[in-house]
Write an enzyme that holds these catalytic residues in place. Structure first.
Site, PDB file in Angstrom:
ATOM      1  N   ASN A   1      15.177  -4.569  -2.481  1.00  0.00           N
ATOM      2  CA  ASN A   1      14.067  -4.112  -2.085  1.00  0.00           C
ATOM      3  C   ASN A   1      13.650  -4.120  -0.557  1.00  0.00           C
ATOM      4  OD1 ASN A   1      13.350  -5.757  -4.633  1.00  0.00           O
ATOM      5  ND2 ASN A   1      13.523  -7.930  -3.253  1.00  0.00           N
ATOM      6  N   ARG A   2      14.302  -2.934  -0.080  1.00  0.00           N
ATOM      7  CA  ARG A   2      14.385  -1.912   1.224  1.00  0.00           C
ATOM      8  C   ARG A   2      14.511  -2.803   2.436  1.00  0.00           C
ATOM      9  NH1 ARG A   2      16.189   0.529  -1.724  1.00  0.00           N
ATOM     10  NH2 ARG A   2      15.733   3.075  -2.365  1.00  0.00           N
ATOM     11  N   LEU A   3      14.315  -4.173   2.488  1.00  0.00           N
ATOM     12  CA  LEU A   3      14.107  -5.190   3.443  1.00  0.00           C
ATOM     13  C   LEU A   3      15.789  -5.013   3.963  1.00  0.00           C
ATOM     14  CD1 LEU A   3      12.483  -8.228   2.258  1.00  0.00           C
ATOM     15  CD2 LEU A   3      11.093  -6.022   3.389  1.00  0.00           C
TER      16      LEU A   3
ATOM     17  N   LYS B   1      17.778   3.259  -5.195  1.00  0.00           N
ATOM     18  CA  LYS B   1      19.514   2.881  -5.628  1.00  0.00           C
ATOM     19  C   LYS B   1      19.083   1.311  -4.638  1.00  0.00           C
ATOM     20  CE  LYS B   1      23.745   2.210  -3.802  1.00  0.00           C
ATOM     21  NZ  LYS B   1      24.865   3.420  -3.035  1.00  0.00           N
TER      22      LYS B   1
END
Length: 213
Positions: free
Chosen positions: A191-193, A9
């Protein structure tokens, strides 16, 4: 077993920046709590996971309900003789966590649990429905029983015996206050940042630091 590697997600609803947060984490928690409530999508916004170190040395998580938020911390109620109650008596260091998926936010709280005053426990106990009061008396939480019928029969017996009488809160049931020592706020980002801000209590003052995602 189904392959779960493609469950992904993208988190894009908000951000968490140092220039938009208060000095005290309780204020930020309260803000996030009410925003999660306004967004909706969860029947129990106050559901939280509490982790304790059990008498067997293993950590254990379970979901309880946050019932009060004060300037001192987080309050929930339970049976003091339950597995979690015995664990807290031996080691009061606990961890609480909230995950509000609709707002893409998580909060992790490390703190020390202690019993609330009897007045606080009384006030909440007597605010509960009668059935819940009787249930708290009937259930020796976490103890092994042969079947559900034993518990249901005990409730039925108590309902008859207590009919027309004042119900008294049992001494083994009451509240815990978790005073936070560390609170981490997690905001999902693309972007998982992800944004991660951690508050640490040092000499009665909160310090703020950013963690790498």
């Amino acid at each position: 077993m189904k392959d779960l590697s493609n469950y992904r997600k993208s988190y894009e609803k908000s951000e968490l920046l140092e220039n938009s947060i208060p000095d005290n984490p309780i204020g930020l928690f309260s803000k996030w709590f009410h925003e999660a409530e306004e967004i909706g999508g969860s029947e129990e916004i106050n559901a939280m996971t509490i982790s304790t170190i059990g008498l067997d040395g293993f950590p254990k998580n379970r979901v309880v309900l946050l019932k009060q938020l004060t300037s001192d911390g987080f309050v929930f109620f339970t049976n003091y003789e339950s597995e979690k109650g015995k664990a807290i008596a031996k080691n009061p260091n606990v961890c609480l966590s909230f995950f509000w998926h609709n707002s893409e936010r998580q909060v992790i709280i490390k703190g020390v649990a202690s019993k609330t005053s009897e007045q606080i426990s009384d006030d909440y106990f007597y605010s509960r429905p009668i059935g819940s009061q009787i249930g708290a008396i009937a259930s020796h939480q976490s103890e092994v029983i042969l079947n559900r019928e034993i518990l249901e029969n005990k409730v039925t017996s108590l309902e008859k015996n207590l009919q027309g009488k004042e119900i008294v809160r049992p001494e083994y049931w009451g509240g815990y206050l978790v005073k936070p020592q560390e609170i981490e706020f997690w905001q999902g980002r693309p972007n998982r940042l992800h944004d991660r801000i951690r508050y640490n209590l040092q000499d009665r003052n909160w310090t703020i630091e950013r963690l790498s995602s």
